[in-house]
Design a protein around this motif. Structure first.
Motif, PDB file in Angstrom:
ATOM      1  N   GLN A 108       3.833   2.178  16.648  1.00 17.63           N
ATOM      2  CA  GLN A 108       4.378   2.370  15.308  1.00 17.63           C
ATOM      3  C   GLN A 108       3.752   1.308  14.393  1.00 17.63           C
ATOM      4  OE1 GLN A 108       6.829   4.836  14.638  1.00 17.63           O
ATOM      5  NE2 GLN A 108       6.625   5.501  16.759  1.00 17.63           N
ATOM      6  N   LEU A 109       3.049   1.747  13.338  1.00 20.66           N
ATOM      7  CA  LEU A 109       2.292   0.838  12.478  1.00 20.66           C
ATOM      8  C   LEU A 109       2.946   0.757  11.100  1.00 20.66           C
ATOM      9  CD1 LEU A 109      -1.273   2.251  13.279  1.00 20.66           C
ATOM     10  CD2 LEU A 109      -0.093   0.371  14.451  1.00 20.66           C
ATOM     11  N   TYR A 110       2.993  -0.454  10.532  1.00 19.11           N
ATOM     12  CA  TYR A 110       3.625  -0.682   9.233  1.00 19.11           C
ATOM     13  C   TYR A 110       2.689  -1.486   8.335  1.00 19.11           C
ATOM     14  CZ  TYR A 110       7.860   0.891  11.548  1.00 19.11           C
ATOM     15  OH  TYR A 110       8.784   1.649  12.239  1.00 19.11           O
ATOM     16  N   PHE A 111       2.500  -0.980   7.095  1.00 20.22           N
ATOM     17  CA  PHE A 111       1.648  -1.656   6.124  1.00 20.22           C
ATOM     18  C   PHE A 111       2.420  -1.841   4.821  1.00 20.22           C
ATOM     19  CE2 PHE A 111      -1.122   0.357   9.135  1.00 20.22           C
ATOM     20  CZ  PHE A 111      -2.115  -0.585   9.347  1.00 20.22           C
ATOM     21  N   TYR A 112       2.445  -3.072   4.327  1.00 17.22           N
ATOM     22  CA  TYR A 112       3.113  -3.369   3.061  1.00 17.22           C
ATOM     23  C   TYR A 112       2.200  -3.007   1.892  1.00 17.22           C
ATOM     24  CZ  TYR A 112       6.788  -6.056   5.446  1.00 17.22           C
ATOM     25  OH  TYR A 112       7.850  -6.438   6.232  1.00 17.22           O
ATOM     26  N   THR A 113       2.807  -2.512   0.800  1.00 18.10           N
ATOM     27  CA  THR A 113       1.999  -2.183  -0.377  1.00 18.10           C
ATOM     28  C   THR A 113       1.322  -3.427  -0.938  1.00 18.10           C
ATOM     29  OG1 THR A 113       3.996  -2.323  -1.755  1.00 18.10           O
ATOM     30  CG2 THR A 113       3.311  -0.129  -1.027  1.00 18.10           C
ATOM     31  N   GLY A 114       1.939  -4.597  -0.782  1.00 14.32           N
ATOM     32  CA  GLY A 114       1.309  -5.822  -1.252  1.00 14.32           C
ATOM     33  C   GLY A 114      -0.036  -6.056  -0.590  1.00 14.32           C
ATOM     34  N   LEU A 115      -0.131  -5.765   0.699  1.00 14.52           N
ATOM     35  CA  LEU A 115      -1.391  -5.896   1.424  1.00 14.52           C
ATOM     36  C   LEU A 115      -2.384  -4.840   0.955  1.00 14.52           C
ATOM     37  CD1 LEU A 115      -3.030  -7.091   3.854  1.00 14.52           C
ATOM     38  CD2 LEU A 115      -2.042  -5.260   5.226  1.00 14.52           C
ATOM     39  N   ILE A 116      -1.921  -3.617   0.800  1.00 15.57           N
ATOM     40  CA  ILE A 116      -2.795  -2.526   0.371  1.00 15.57           C
ATOM     41  C   ILE A 116      -3.394  -2.827  -1.006  1.00 15.57           C
ATOM     42  CG2 ILE A 116      -2.818  -0.097  -0.337  1.00 15.57           C
ATOM     43  CD1 ILE A 116      -0.693   0.389   1.887  1.00 15.57           C
ATOM     44  N   PHE A 117      -2.563  -3.298  -1.942  1.00 17.43           N
ATOM     45  CA  PHE A 117      -3.057  -3.606  -3.285  1.00 17.43           C
ATOM     46  C   PHE A 117      -4.018  -4.799  -3.275  1.00 17.43           C
ATOM     47  CE2 PHE A 117       1.207  -1.838  -4.956  1.00 17.43           C
ATOM     48  CZ  PHE A 117       0.707  -0.537  -4.922  1.00 17.43           C
ATOM     49  N   PHE A 118      -3.822  -5.722  -2.361  1.00 13.12           N
ATOM     50  CA  PHE A 118      -4.636  -6.936  -2.281  1.00 13.12           C
ATOM     51  C   PHE A 118      -6.072  -6.627  -1.864  1.00 13.12           C
ATOM     52  CE2 PHE A 118      -6.168 -10.517   0.360  1.00 13.12           C
ATOM     53  CZ  PHE A 118      -6.123 -11.547  -0.576  1.00 13.12           C
ATOM     54  N   LEU A 119      -6.247  -5.623  -1.021  1.00 11.58           N
ATOM     55  CA  LEU A 119      -7.568  -5.312  -0.488  1.00 11.58           C
ATOM     56  C   LEU A 119      -8.422  -4.559  -1.512  1.00 11.58           C
ATOM     57  CD1 LEU A 119      -6.468  -4.225   3.099  1.00 11.58           C
ATOM     58  CD2 LEU A 119      -7.397  -6.425   2.373  1.00 11.58           C
ATOM     59  N   ASP A 120      -9.749  -4.623  -1.310  1.00 15.66           N
ATOM     60  CA  ASP A 120     -10.684  -4.058  -2.280  1.00 15.66           C
ATOM     61  C   ASP A 120     -11.298  -2.730  -1.843  1.00 15.66           C
ATOM     62  OD1 ASP A 120     -10.458  -6.267  -4.087  1.00 15.66           O
ATOM     63  OD2 ASP A 120     -11.798  -7.422  -2.781  1.00 15.66           O
ATOM     64  N   THR A 121     -11.466  -2.524  -0.550  1.00 15.82           N
ATOM     65  CA  THR A 121     -12.142  -1.318  -0.070  1.00 15.82           C
ATOM     66  C   THR A 121     -11.407  -0.739   1.137  1.00 15.82           C
ATOM     67  OG1 THR A 121     -13.605  -2.289   1.625  1.00 15.82           O
ATOM     68  CG2 THR A 121     -14.329  -2.453  -0.675  1.00 15.82           C
ATOM     69  N   GLU A 122     -11.701   0.522   1.423  1.00 22.73           N
ATOM     70  CA  GLU A 122     -11.085   1.150   2.584  1.00 22.73           C
ATOM     71  C   GLU A 122     -11.593   0.536   3.884  1.00 22.73           C
ATOM     72  OE1 GLU A 122     -11.898   5.287   2.208  1.00 22.73           O
ATOM     73  OE2 GLU A 122     -14.014   5.108   2.756  1.00 22.73           O
ATOM     74  N   ASP A 123     -12.801  -0.031   3.854  1.00 19.19           N
ATOM     75  CA  ASP A 123     -13.328  -0.700   5.044  1.00 19.19           C
ATOM     76  C   ASP A 123     -12.466  -1.916   5.392  1.00 19.19           C
ATOM     77  OD1 ASP A 123     -16.490   0.401   5.369  1.00 19.19           O
ATOM     78  OD2 ASP A 123     -15.573   0.587   3.398  1.00 19.19           O
TER      79      ASP A 123
END
Length: 270
Positions: free
Chosen positions: A110-125
């Motif tokens: 079960q995987l969990y990702f916070y929107t704060g982390l998603i917004f912080f990153l620049d690329t899908e890589d």
């Protein structure tokens, strides 16, 4: 009834000991694969019942965002280096907390990702690198081993059999802050590179860009991800060295930036 529960627990402990497995480093993991799955699903259900602590985005209202992440997850899981890609019921979840830079995985996938982390990153890589890292924690059974060290095998088995709902809530509340050893972190970094190299959809050293940005963010307090994922020395260099060692592609995809920006926009507009 108490005697019956105790008897069932004893049988589970004996059965688990008989069916215990070793990971690729020959470390004994007393939990069976089914134990991993059962505990992960129970913890996931508990997390869903804690919307104040874990405000998970509704799937039906965020279909495009979840489809994007699920496609990425399925791409990473296509790697031949994922040991339990068919055994674990892998599932991705988005936690709506733009202030938190974190991600975590339960036993059993079960995987969990916070929107704060998603917004912080620049690329899908970059995100694929982090996802590979979290998949490795579950797939290499780091989560299981760390929980066994923290709580003990008999206590965790009692949670699986419903013997201690209070402890299940405690595990769910603290799983996002579960700390791994530096060796486990280094291994998860290496497997992230291997996974992405195998599927060839993302820059195989995507995790390096993420950690490099974290280290250069100059935040007054360490991001949550670094407080729960101890930073091995020369982490960025080690990830890039692993990529060079196996000769995988480290160039970004043609739409790595634009596609990721569109994905983030769907979350910001939700």
């Amino acid at each position: 009834m108490k005697a019956l529960k105790a008897y069932i627990l004893i049988l589970l402990i004996i059965g688990t000991a008989i069916n215990s497995s070793c990971d690729k480093n020959n470390d004994i993991v007393l939990f069976s694969i089914q134990n991993d799955i059962d505990l992960g699903q129970q913890v996931a259900a508990e997390i869903e019942s804690m919307p104040n602590e874990y405000p998970i985005l509704d799937r039906s209202s965020n279909l495009e965002a979840y489809q994007y992440l699920e496609n990425m997850m399925n791409s990473v899981l296509a790697s031949n280096d994922v040991s339990y890609r068919t055994e674990f019921p892998w599932k991705v979840n988005i936690i709506d907390d733009p202030e938190t830079l974190n991600a975590f995985a339960t036993p059993g996938g079960q995987l969990y990702f916070y929107t704060g982390l998603i917004f912080f990153l620049d690329t899908e890589d970059d995100l694929a690198g982090v996802m590979g890292h979290e998949i490795a924690h579950a797939d290499q059974r780091h989560s299981s081993k760390q929980l066994q060290r923290q709580y003990g095998i008999s206590v965790l088995l009692s949670v699986i059999t419903g013997g201690d709902p209070g402890l299940l809530s405690q595990i769910a509340a603290t799983l996002g802050t579960l700390k791994f050893s530096r060796d486990a972190e280094a291994e998860a970094d290496d497997f992230s590179v291997l996974y992405l190299a195998d599927v060839d959809d993302y820059a195989c050293n995507g995790a390096a860009a993420f950690f490099q940005k974290l280290e250069s963010s100059n935040a007054s307090t360490p991001p949550e991800f670094l407080s729960t994922h101890p930073n091995p020395a020369n982490r960025v260099e080690d990830i890039n060295a692993k990529a060079a060692e196996i000769g995988c592609d480290t160039t970004l995809g043609d739409d790595a930036v634009s596609d990721y920006a569109a994905f983030k926009a769907t979350l910001r507009n939700q």
